[in-house]
Every structure is written in C-alpha cells, then in structure tokens.
Design an enzyme around this catalytic site. Structure first.
Site, PDB file in Angstrom:
ATOM      1  CB  SER A  62      37.546  61.011  52.127  1.00 17.33           C
ATOM      2  OG  SER A  62      38.802  61.645  52.105  1.00 17.33           O
ATOM      3  CE  LYS A  65      34.378  59.010  55.190  1.00 14.31           C
ATOM      4  NZ  LYS A  65      35.071  58.968  53.879  1.00 14.31           N
ATOM      5  CB  SER A 122      38.742  58.646  55.967  1.00 15.12           C
ATOM      6  OG  SER A 122      37.903  59.257  55.017  1.00 15.12           O
TER       7      SER A 122
END
Length: 226
Positions: A62, A65, A122
């Site tokens: 993640s 991102k 997230s």
C-alpha cells in the site's frame, strides 16, 4: 525535526536491532540477518542516517498509494482538478479487494474525501477511482506513475496498479520510497497535512487512521498506513 524526536527514533532502532541479532553484533550483521529493507534519512537534506538493503527491490504494497496521491496532488496544484470535484466510481473500482470504502458503481466521491480515504483507510477502491479519474484507466495511470517515479530519481521502481494490491511486476526500494516521501513533503506542502488526519467521516461513519504511530509516537506525521 526536534533533536529529542530523533533521539527517540534512533533509540527505538537500536533496541530493534538488538532484539533481532542479540547483543554485541554489528549493524552490518543485522542487515545480513534480516531480509527486510530499512532507511532513515534527514528530511531536509536527504542524507541517509541509517540503511539496510536500501536498493533491494521489494513489492511496495500500500506504499504504492504515495505515488497515487503524488499525481493527485500534482493535478490539484496545476489546477487540473479541485478538492470539490467529483470522481465517478466504476464497477471495476468498486470490485477491488479490501481495504476499501465499499462504494457502489455509478456513485461518486469528492477529491477531498478520496484523499482522506487513502491516508486513513488505505482504500483500494478509491485508489482505482483516482487512477481512472486522472488517467482514463488504471493501466494508463500506472504508466504515468512509473514515468513520474523515474523523473523523481526513483530508479528501482515500476508500477502496474494504483493500489498496491499484489502484482508480480510492481517494484520499489526503501531508497525510492524515501525519495518519494521527501518529494511529497517538498513539492506539495499545501496538502501535506492531510497525512496527519486522525479520522474522517464518510456517509455518517467515522473512519480512523490505520497508522497507530500517529497516536503513540510524538513527531510522526504519517504519509502512509502501509
């Protein structure tokens, strides 16, 4: 950053290394014994203060991102979109695996709420919404992510999706992530405070930030939940 904050960080690092390798061993031994990567840099100068396997390629998960938001912040700063603009939700975006907001196809989300959903939850569905909004498709957007990474000097990074969900060809390194973190702070100071958001309200539901360090460690300002 304050000297006492750095002292706390370095003390925590020293304790972690000691726990991993036992007393009397060197930092070099720690790097060899642990397959993970780590880096600490001076946020102002970029000087590396500690590093272990900093250029080894890793799947970014993640942390991906961070680049998704970099491109969204760039679109905001250049006037190509606004915080109140609405981003449409496709069936493809809606079908992404958790963590997600659970948006329905045909609905929409504001750019502001999209940022908040990324920095707190997230949300993978929101990452794809942003990708399709800015790039037309996630594939096109991922190509833009990779080009931007190269432009920033992230020589070990390649992106194929906007969320960080498992993908064999999605790579980065600890050094590249540090480079991106500094770029977010330096290039978009007007949006950087979003990363410290403790929670936000979505459709009447309060969503807390997954990054527990924001609540437990003085001086932590977020950037990513991963």
């Amino acid at each position: 950053m304050r000297p006492d904050w750095w002292a706390s960080v370095l003390k925590t690092l020293a304790i972690a290394v000691a726990l991993i390798i036992g007393s009397g061993a060197s930092l070099e031994t720690a790097a060899a014994a642990v397959p993970n990567s780590a880096i600490i840099v001076d946020a102002k100068t970029g000087k590396m203060l500690y590093g272990a396997n900093v250029d080894a390629q890793r799947h970014p998960a993640s942390l991906t991102k961070m680049m998704t938001l970099y491109l969204l912040f760039d679109a905001l700063a250049s006037g190509k979109t606004s915080l109140d603009a609405r981003m449409p939700v496709s069936a493809y975006a809606s079908a992404q695996a958790p963590s997600k907001l659970g948006m329905k196809p045909g609905s929409s989300i504001s750019v502001r709420d999209g940022i908040l959903a990324i920095v707190t939850k997230s949300a993978n569905d929101v990452a794809v919404v942003i990708a399709e909004y800015l790039g037309g498709s996630e594939k096109n957007f991922a190509a833009r992510m990779t080009r931007q990474a190269k432009a920033l000097g992230m020589t070990r990074s390649n992106f194929v999706n906007a969320s960080g969900l498992p993908a064999a060809q999605q790579w980065t390194s600890a050094r590249d992530m540090a480079t991106l973190g500094r770029a977010l702070r330096e290039h978009f100071p007007q949006y950087y405070d979003y990363f410290s958001t403790p929670s936000f309200v979505w459709n009447g539901r309060r969503i807390g930030n997954h990054n527990g360090l924001l609540r437990r460690m003085d001086g932590v300002d977020g950037i990513k939940t991963g």
